[in-house]
Design a protein around this motif. Structure first.
Motif, PDB file in Angstrom:
ATOM      1  N   GLN A   1      48.246  52.909  17.091  1.00 24.44           N
ATOM      2  CA  GLN A   1      49.456  53.727  17.146  1.00 24.44           C
ATOM      3  C   GLN A   1      49.593  54.315  18.545  1.00 24.44           C
ATOM      4  N   LEU A   2      50.802  54.267  19.098  1.00 22.85           N
ATOM      5  CA  LEU A   2      51.035  54.798  20.427  1.00 22.85           C
ATOM      6  C   LEU A   2      50.955  56.327  20.423  1.00 22.85           C
ATOM      7  N   LEU A   3      50.096  56.877  21.303  1.00 21.73           N
ATOM      8  CA  LEU A   3      49.969  58.328  21.460  1.00 21.73           C
ATOM      9  C   LEU A   3      50.930  58.853  22.519  1.00 21.73           C
ATOM     10  N   LEU A   4      50.917  58.183  23.665  1.00 20.97           N
ATOM     11  CA  LEU A   4      51.771  58.604  24.775  1.00 20.97           C
ATOM     12  C   LEU A   4      51.810  57.504  25.827  1.00 20.97           C
ATOM     13  N   LYS A   5      52.796  57.648  26.753  1.00 25.25           N
ATOM     14  CA  LYS A   5      52.873  56.663  27.830  1.00 25.25           C
ATOM     15  C   LYS A   5      53.378  57.301  29.111  1.00 25.25           C
ATOM     16  N   TYR A   6      52.916  56.765  30.225  1.00 30.64           N
ATOM     17  CA  TYR A   6      53.376  57.155  31.555  1.00 30.64           C
ATOM     18  C   TYR A   6      54.102  55.964  32.161  1.00 30.64           C
ATOM     19  N   THR A   7      55.346  56.231  32.645  1.00 35.67           N
ATOM     20  CA  THR A   7      56.132  55.133  33.218  1.00 35.67           C
ATOM     21  C   THR A   7      56.811  55.567  34.499  1.00 35.67           C
ATOM     22  N   SER A   8      56.110  56.267  35.364  1.00 38.70           N
ATOM     23  CA  SER A   8      56.532  56.684  36.703  1.00 38.70           C
ATOM     24  C   SER A   8      57.505  57.848  36.706  1.00 38.70           C
ATOM     25  N   ALA A   9      57.578  58.583  35.645  1.00 33.32           N
ATOM     26  CA  ALA A   9      58.369  59.813  35.640  1.00 33.32           C
ATOM     27  C   ALA A   9      57.389  60.981  35.863  1.00 33.32           C
ATOM     28  N   ALA A  10      57.416  61.979  35.020  1.00 31.21           N
ATOM     29  CA  ALA A  10      56.513  63.117  35.168  1.00 31.21           C
ATOM     30  C   ALA A  10      55.068  62.675  35.053  1.00 31.21           C
ATOM     31  N   THR A  11      54.209  63.235  35.890  1.00 31.82           N
ATOM     32  CA  THR A  11      52.812  62.805  35.881  1.00 31.82           C
ATOM     33  C   THR A  11      52.028  63.399  34.722  1.00 31.82           C
ATOM     34  N   LEU A  12      52.501  64.502  34.165  1.00 34.68           N
ATOM     35  CA  LEU A  12      51.867  65.061  32.975  1.00 34.68           C
ATOM     36  C   LEU A  12      52.692  64.631  31.773  1.00 34.68           C
ATOM     37  N   VAL A  13      52.048  63.894  30.905  1.00 34.63           N
ATOM     38  CA  VAL A  13      52.756  63.295  29.784  1.00 34.63           C
ATOM     39  C   VAL A  13      52.260  63.925  28.487  1.00 34.63           C
ATOM     40  N   LYS A  14      53.173  64.345  27.667  1.00 35.76           N
ATOM     41  CA  LYS A  14      52.807  64.913  26.363  1.00 35.76           C
ATOM     42  C   LYS A  14      53.047  63.864  25.284  1.00 35.76           C
ATOM     43  N   GLY A  15      52.107  63.814  24.338  1.00 38.52           N
ATOM     44  CA  GLY A  15      52.218  62.833  23.273  1.00 38.52           C
ATOM     45  C   GLY A  15      52.230  63.495  21.909  1.00 38.52           C
ATOM     46  N   ILE A  16      51.921  62.690  20.914  1.00 34.98           N
ATOM     47  CA  ILE A  16      51.915  63.210  19.553  1.00 34.98           C
ATOM     48  C   ILE A  16      50.605  63.931  19.249  1.00 34.98           C
ATOM     49  N   ASN A  17      50.625  64.760  18.225  1.00 33.41           N
ATOM     50  CA  ASN A  17      49.419  65.432  17.724  1.00 33.41           C
ATOM     51  C   ASN A  17      48.726  66.304  18.767  1.00 33.41           C
ATOM     52  N   GLY A  18      49.479  66.833  19.734  1.00 29.43           N
ATOM     53  CA  GLY A  18      48.919  67.769  20.695  1.00 29.43           C
ATOM     54  C   GLY A  18      48.179  67.152  21.854  1.00 29.43           C
ATOM     55  N   PHE A  19      48.176  65.846  21.966  1.00 30.67           N
ATOM     56  CA  PHE A  19      47.508  65.171  23.071  1.00 30.67           C
ATOM     57  C   PHE A  19      48.403  65.138  24.304  1.00 30.67           C
ATOM     58  N   GLU A  20      47.774  65.142  25.467  1.00 33.78           N
ATOM     59  CA  GLU A  20      48.493  64.932  26.707  1.00 33.78           C
ATOM     60  C   GLU A  20      47.588  64.217  27.696  1.00 33.78           C
ATOM     61  N   ALA A  21      48.208  63.642  28.724  1.00 33.09           N
ATOM     62  CA  ALA A  21      47.458  62.920  29.744  1.00 33.09           C
ATOM     63  C   ALA A  21      48.126  63.142  31.089  1.00 33.09           C
ATOM     64  N   GLU A  22      47.312  63.139  32.124  1.00 33.59           N
ATOM     65  CA  GLU A  22      47.839  63.346  33.469  1.00 33.59           C
ATOM     66  C   GLU A  22      47.562  62.128  34.329  1.00 33.59           C
ATOM     67  N   PHE A  23      48.610  61.590  34.936  1.00 34.96           N
ATOM     68  CA  PHE A  23      48.487  60.468  35.848  1.00 34.96           C
ATOM     69  C   PHE A  23      48.130  61.006  37.227  1.00 34.96           C
ATOM     70  N   LYS A  24      46.987  60.555  37.757  1.00 40.29           N
ATOM     71  CA  LYS A  24      46.564  60.970  39.092  1.00 40.29           C
ATOM     72  C   LYS A  24      46.378  59.718  39.937  1.00 40.29           C
ATOM     73  N   LYS A  25      47.368  59.458  40.775  1.00 37.48           N
ATOM     74  CA  LYS A  25      47.344  58.226  41.565  1.00 37.48           C
ATOM     75  C   LYS A  25      46.178  58.212  42.541  1.00 37.48           C
ATOM     76  N   SER A  26      45.892  59.355  43.149  1.00 37.78           N
ATOM     77  CA  SER A  26      44.832  59.408  44.150  1.00 37.78           C
ATOM     78  C   SER A  26      43.466  59.121  43.544  1.00 37.78           C
ATOM     79  N   GLU A  27      43.316  59.441  42.280  1.00 36.89           N
ATOM     80  CA  GLU A  27      42.045  59.213  41.593  1.00 36.89           C
ATOM     81  C   GLU A  27      42.101  57.977  40.697  1.00 36.89           C
ATOM     82  N   THR A  28      43.219  57.304  40.641  1.00 40.07           N
ATOM     83  CA  THR A  28      43.471  56.169  39.726  1.00 40.07           C
ATOM     84  C   THR A  28      42.958  56.481  38.333  1.00 40.07           C
TER      85      THR A  28
END
Lengths: 114, 114
Positions: free
Chosen positions: A45-72
């Motif tokens: 099941q998809l939790l969340l996705k990053y597609t070059s918009a905001a680097t902090l992405v909020k998903g379902i069930n309280g999860f979130e993820a942060e895209f950090k390009k410098s740290e890949t």
């Protein structure tokens, strides 16, 4: 070429404590990144996705993820674990060039103790 | 919500049998995929299809074939089942090619070859 590495095969936390599932990626193109969850004997099941918009992405069930390009990196977090979060989590990278076939990480098993 | 339906949750087949795994999606997605999932190996792509009657080999196509005669249906065929094909098989679909599109997964078929 693209790849994804989930740095932990298992993560164990107590209920109510923070969750951190780590994911590093490499991609020759600007990537899209996804987190999926799989509960026992279920599909993914998809939790969340990053597609070059905001680097902090909020998903379902309280999860979130942060895209950090410098740290890949694209680490998945949740402030407070719940017993129902116990599952397998997959980080996925999908490049913007080539065939767009996504690459899956090997998965991280999240164990939540009462 | 898009639904991806796999016809069987559990299957037991004998070595040498021809096995059909069926997958149907109901939202006019262009792309469909078959993966197998094994402990410690994550998801490995067997075959995928960008459109009706089109198919492409994934990472582990040996011993498998596929059929996509209609847009909504993508069948995985094990020509002569072997014990090393015992696995969880996951079907997925995606609206179209492109990095921003995530997958919708079916619930999986757990195949045991005896």
């Amino acid at each position: 070429a693209q790849s994804v590495t989930q740095l932990d095969s298992h993560v164990s936390v107590s209920e109510g404590t923070p969750v951190l599932l780590r994911c590093n990626y490499s991609s020759s193109y600007s990537p899209s990144l996804f987190w999926y969850v799989q509960h026992p004997n279920k599909g993914l099941q998809l939790l969340l996705k990053y597609t070059s918009a905001a680097t902090l992405v909020k998903g379902i069930n309280g999860f979130e993820a942060e895209f950090k390009k410098s740290e890949t990196s694209f680490h998945l977090t949740k402030p407070s674990a719940h017993m129902s979060d116990a599952a397998e989590y997959f980080c996925v990278v999908r490049g913007s060039g080539g065939s767009y076939i996504p690459t899956f990480g090997r998965g991280t098993s999240l164990i939540v103790h009462p | 919500d898009v639904k991806v339906t796999q016809s069987s949750r559990y299957l037991v087949k004998r070595t040498g049998e021809k096995v059909f795994l069926e997958c149907v999606q109901d939202m006019d997605h262009e792309n469909m995929f078959w993966y197998r999932q094994d402990p410690g190996l994550g998801l490995r792509l067997i075959y995928f299809s960008y459109d009706v009657k089109m198919k492409e080999k994934g990472d582990i196509p040996e011993g498998y074939s596929v059929s996509r005669e209609k847009k909504e249906r993508f069948s995985l065929i094990l020509e002569s089942a072997s014990t090393n094909q015992t696995s969880m098989y996951l079907c997925a679909s995606s609206l179209r090619q492109g990095p921003v599109y995530g997958y919708t997964f079916g619930s999986g078929t757990r195949l045991t070859v005896v």
